[in-house]
Design a protein around this motif. Sequence first.
Motif, PDB file in Angstrom:
ATOM      1  N   ARG A   1       3.677  20.065   6.141  1.00  0.00           N
ATOM      2  CA  ARG A   1       2.845  18.852   6.083  1.00  0.00           C
ATOM      3  C   ARG A   1       3.455  17.841   5.121  1.00  0.00           C
ATOM      4  NH1 ARG A   1      -1.423  15.906   6.902  1.00  0.00           N
ATOM      5  NH2 ARG A   1      -2.818  15.188   5.255  1.00  0.00           N
ATOM      6  N   LEU A   2       3.924  18.308   3.978  1.00  0.00           N
ATOM      7  CA  LEU A   2       4.534  17.409   3.006  1.00  0.00           C
ATOM      8  C   LEU A   2       5.830  16.799   3.535  1.00  0.00           C
ATOM      9  CD1 LEU A   2       3.857  19.365  -0.288  1.00  0.00           C
ATOM     10  CD2 LEU A   2       2.800  17.208   0.426  1.00  0.00           C
ATOM     11  N   LYS A   3       6.578  17.571   4.294  1.00  0.00           N
ATOM     12  CA  LYS A   3       7.799  17.010   4.885  1.00  0.00           C
ATOM     13  C   LYS A   3       7.454  15.937   5.900  1.00  0.00           C
ATOM     14  CE  LYS A   3      10.917  20.876   4.178  1.00  0.00           C
ATOM     15  NZ  LYS A   3      11.702  21.950   4.803  1.00  0.00           N
ATOM     16  N   ALA A   4       6.374  16.146   6.648  1.00  0.00           N
ATOM     17  CA  ALA A   4       5.949  15.162   7.645  1.00  0.00           C
ATOM     18  C   ALA A   4       5.289  13.954   6.995  1.00  0.00           C
ATOM     19  CB  ALA A   4       4.988  15.810   8.636  1.00  0.00           C
ATOM     20  N   ARG A   5       4.542  14.200   5.922  1.00  0.00           N
ATOM     21  CA  ARG A   5       3.806  13.136   5.225  1.00  0.00           C
ATOM     22  C   ARG A   5       3.878  13.392   3.723  1.00  0.00           C
ATOM     23  NH1 ARG A   5       0.583   8.947   5.857  1.00  0.00           N
ATOM     24  NH2 ARG A   5      -1.320   8.733   4.651  1.00  0.00           N
ATOM     25  N   PRO A   6       4.980  12.976   3.095  1.00  0.00           N
ATOM     26  CA  PRO A   6       5.203  13.300   1.691  1.00  0.00           C
ATOM     27  C   PRO A   6       4.173  12.706   0.728  1.00  0.00           C
ATOM     28  CG  PRO A   6       7.150  12.238   2.645  1.00  0.00           C
ATOM     29  CD  PRO A   6       6.104  12.277   3.688  1.00  0.00           C
ATOM     30  N   ILE A   7       3.391  11.727   1.181  1.00  0.00           N
ATOM     31  CA  ILE A   7       2.374  11.144   0.300  1.00  0.00           C
ATOM     32  C   ILE A   7       1.018  11.825   0.476  1.00  0.00           C
ATOM     33  CG2 ILE A   7       3.506   8.902   0.099  1.00  0.00           C
ATOM     34  CD1 ILE A   7       1.517   7.850   2.215  1.00  0.00           C
ATOM     35  N   ALA A   8       0.966  12.903   1.260  1.00  0.00           N
ATOM     36  CA  ALA A   8      -0.289  13.592   1.522  1.00  0.00           C
ATOM     37  C   ALA A   8      -0.908  14.098   0.228  1.00  0.00           C
ATOM     38  CB  ALA A   8      -0.055  14.756   2.479  1.00  0.00           C
ATOM     39  N   THR A   9      -2.227  13.946   0.149  1.00  0.00           N
ATOM     40  CA  THR A   9      -2.962  14.443  -1.019  1.00  0.00           C
ATOM     41  C   THR A   9      -3.959  15.520  -0.646  1.00  0.00           C
ATOM     42  OG1 THR A   9      -4.648  12.710  -0.772  1.00  0.00           O
ATOM     43  CG2 THR A   9      -2.778  12.236  -2.233  1.00  0.00           C
TER      44      THR A   9
ATOM     45  N   LEU B   1       5.103  10.306  -6.574  1.00  0.00           N
ATOM     46  CA  LEU B   1       6.155  10.583  -7.561  1.00  0.00           C
ATOM     47  C   LEU B   1       5.550  10.959  -8.911  1.00  0.00           C
ATOM     48  CD1 LEU B   1       8.688   7.771  -6.615  1.00  0.00           C
ATOM     49  CD2 LEU B   1       9.011  10.240  -6.327  1.00  0.00           C
ATOM     50  N   ARG B   2       4.459  10.331  -9.271  1.00  0.00           N
ATOM     51  CA  ARG B   2       3.777  10.678 -10.519  1.00  0.00           C
ATOM     52  C   ARG B   2       3.217  12.097 -10.448  1.00  0.00           C
ATOM     53  NH1 ARG B   2       0.118   6.270 -11.870  1.00  0.00           N
ATOM     54  NH2 ARG B   2       2.062   5.244 -12.407  1.00  0.00           N
ATOM     55  N   ARG B   3       2.677  12.480  -9.281  1.00  0.00           N
ATOM     56  CA  ARG B   3       2.166  13.842  -9.127  1.00  0.00           C
ATOM     57  C   ARG B   3       3.295  14.859  -9.255  1.00  0.00           C
ATOM     58  NH1 ARG B   3      -0.689  11.254  -5.091  1.00  0.00           N
ATOM     59  NH2 ARG B   3       0.542  12.199  -3.423  1.00  0.00           N
ATOM     60  N   ILE B   4       4.471  14.524  -8.737  1.00  0.00           N
ATOM     61  CA  ILE B   4       5.625  15.417  -8.881  1.00  0.00           C
ATOM     62  C   ILE B   4       5.954  15.581 -10.362  1.00  0.00           C
ATOM     63  CG2 ILE B   4       8.111  15.657  -8.483  1.00  0.00           C
ATOM     64  CD1 ILE B   4       7.651  14.363  -5.703  1.00  0.00           C
ATOM     65  N   GLU B   5       6.024  14.465 -11.084  1.00  0.00           N
ATOM     66  CA  GLU B   5       6.336  14.506 -12.519  1.00  0.00           C
ATOM     67  C   GLU B   5       5.325  15.348 -13.299  1.00  0.00           C
ATOM     68  OE1 GLU B   5       6.490  10.535 -14.048  1.00  0.00           O
ATOM     69  OE2 GLU B   5       8.075   9.933 -12.661  1.00  0.00           O
ATOM     70  N   LYS B   6       4.059  15.234 -12.932  1.00  0.00           N
ATOM     71  CA  LYS B   6       2.988  15.924 -13.666  1.00  0.00           C
ATOM     72  C   LYS B   6       2.758  17.363 -13.186  1.00  0.00           C
ATOM     73  CE  LYS B   6       1.255  12.075 -15.683  1.00  0.00           C
ATOM     74  NZ  LYS B   6       1.170  11.833 -17.063  1.00  0.00           N
ATOM     75  N   GLY B   7       3.488  17.759 -12.138  1.00  0.00           N
ATOM     76  CA  GLY B   7       3.333  19.115 -11.621  1.00  0.00           C
ATOM     77  C   GLY B   7       2.094  19.314 -10.757  1.00  0.00           C
ATOM     78  N   ARG B   8       1.543  18.224 -10.267  1.00  0.00           N
ATOM     79  CA  ARG B   8       0.342  18.316  -9.426  1.00  0.00           C
ATOM     80  C   ARG B   8       0.628  18.025  -7.961  1.00  0.00           C
ATOM     81  NH1 ARG B   8      -2.797  14.979 -13.784  1.00  0.00           N
ATOM     82  NH2 ARG B   8      -1.832  13.330 -12.588  1.00  0.00           N
ATOM     83  N   TYR B   9       1.876  17.780  -7.651  1.00  0.00           N
ATOM     84  CA  TYR B   9       2.252  17.465  -6.273  1.00  0.00           C
ATOM     85  C   TYR B   9       2.094  18.707  -5.404  1.00  0.00           C
ATOM     86  CZ  TYR B   9       5.038  15.650  -2.377  1.00  0.00           C
ATOM     87  OH  TYR B   9       5.474  15.230  -1.150  1.00  0.00           O
ATOM     88  N   GLY B  10       1.633  18.499  -4.193  1.00  0.00           N
ATOM     89  CA  GLY B  10       1.516  19.609  -3.248  1.00  0.00           C
ATOM     90  C   GLY B  10       0.211  20.379  -3.362  1.00  0.00           C
TER      91      GLY B  10
ATOM     92  N   ASN C   1       0.832  -1.207   0.000  1.00  0.00           N
ATOM     93  CA  ASN C   1       0.000   0.000   0.000  1.00  0.00           C
ATOM     94  C   ASN C   1       0.865   1.256   0.000  1.00  0.00           C
ATOM     95  OD1 ASN C   1      -2.450   1.506   0.122  1.00  0.00           O
ATOM     96  ND2 ASN C   1      -2.084   1.800   2.302  1.00  0.00           N
ATOM     97  N   GLU C   2       1.904   1.257   0.830  1.00  0.00           N
ATOM     98  CA  GLU C   2       2.794   2.418   0.867  1.00  0.00           C
ATOM     99  C   GLU C   2       3.538   2.579  -0.461  1.00  0.00           C
ATOM    100  OE1 GLU C   2       6.246   4.575   3.561  1.00  0.00           O
ATOM    101  OE2 GLU C   2       5.401   2.684   4.269  1.00  0.00           O
ATOM    102  N   ILE C   3       3.924   1.478  -1.073  1.00  0.00           N
ATOM    103  CA  ILE C   3       4.590   1.532  -2.373  1.00  0.00           C
ATOM    104  C   ILE C   3       3.676   2.211  -3.398  1.00  0.00           C
ATOM    105  CG2 ILE C   3       5.321   0.076  -4.330  1.00  0.00           C
ATOM    106  CD1 ILE C   3       6.537  -1.852  -2.181  1.00  0.00           C
ATOM    107  N   VAL C   4       2.424   1.828  -3.415  1.00  0.00           N
ATOM    108  CA  VAL C   4       1.467   2.436  -4.342  1.00  0.00           C
ATOM    109  C   VAL C   4       1.344   3.932  -4.069  1.00  0.00           C
ATOM    110  CG1 VAL C   4      -0.993   2.545  -4.951  1.00  0.00           C
ATOM    111  CG2 VAL C   4       0.159   0.334  -4.799  1.00  0.00           C
ATOM    112  N   GLN C   5       1.220   4.315  -2.801  1.00  0.00           N
ATOM    113  CA  GLN C   5       1.072   5.721  -2.443  1.00  0.00           C
ATOM    114  C   GLN C   5       2.301   6.538  -2.848  1.00  0.00           C
ATOM    115  OE1 GLN C   5      -1.805   7.073  -1.396  1.00  0.00           O
ATOM    116  NE2 GLN C   5      -2.595   5.012  -1.685  1.00  0.00           N
ATOM    117  N   ILE C   6       3.475   5.964  -2.671  1.00  0.00           N
ATOM    118  CA  ILE C   6       4.708   6.664  -3.052  1.00  0.00           C
ATOM    119  C   ILE C   6       4.786   6.811  -4.564  1.00  0.00           C
ATOM    120  CG2 ILE C   6       7.228   6.485  -3.126  1.00  0.00           C
ATOM    121  CD1 ILE C   6       7.064   5.292  -0.278  1.00  0.00           C
ATOM    122  N   ARG C   7       4.442   5.764  -5.287  1.00  0.00           N
ATOM    123  CA  ARG C   7       4.470   5.860  -6.756  1.00  0.00           C
ATOM    124  C   ARG C   7       3.504   6.928  -7.251  1.00  0.00           C
ATOM    125  NH1 ARG C   7       5.136  -0.577  -7.901  1.00  0.00           N
ATOM    126  NH2 ARG C   7       7.409  -0.554  -7.900  1.00  0.00           N
ATOM    127  N   LEU C   8       2.336   7.013  -6.629  1.00  0.00           N
ATOM    128  CA  LEU C   8       1.378   8.050  -7.004  1.00  0.00           C
ATOM    129  C   LEU C   8       1.929   9.446  -6.697  1.00  0.00           C
ATOM    130  CD1 LEU C   8      -1.945   6.364  -5.815  1.00  0.00           C
ATOM    131  CD2 LEU C   8      -1.220   6.776  -8.186  1.00  0.00           C
TER     132      LEU C   8
END
Length: 105
Positions: A90-98, A68-77, A59-66
């Motif tokens: 918040r992102l530093k504490a929980r980098p997979i936060a959406t 990383l994809r958001r970073i690539e697409k410019g939608r991260y954060g 589950n964590e692997i999936v969340q991390i991949r998502l």
Amino acid sequence: MEEYDELGQQLAERLAALVKRAEIIEDDLRQPLNDDWDEQAQELADDEALSGVDEVLRNEIVQIRLALRRIEKGRYGKCTICGKDIGIQRLKARPIATRCIEHAV
């Protein structure tokens, strides 16, 4: 998105570590059971616990991949609810936060 480069690197490193750990668990789960019944019972209990850990890792692997994809697409954060920026702390504490802290559940 230079501000997210460090977080992206941390996510990539965490992903690599989790994938390696999941592979080790999967290899262990593929091992044949011992011929001794008592040993088999213990191995089955251990395998059940390992399966739970593997599920959490996957589950964590999936969340991390998502993430990383958001970073690539410019939608991260960006909050998926309101579209506002998710705070860097918040992102530093929980980098997979959406979601921003306001919409975090």
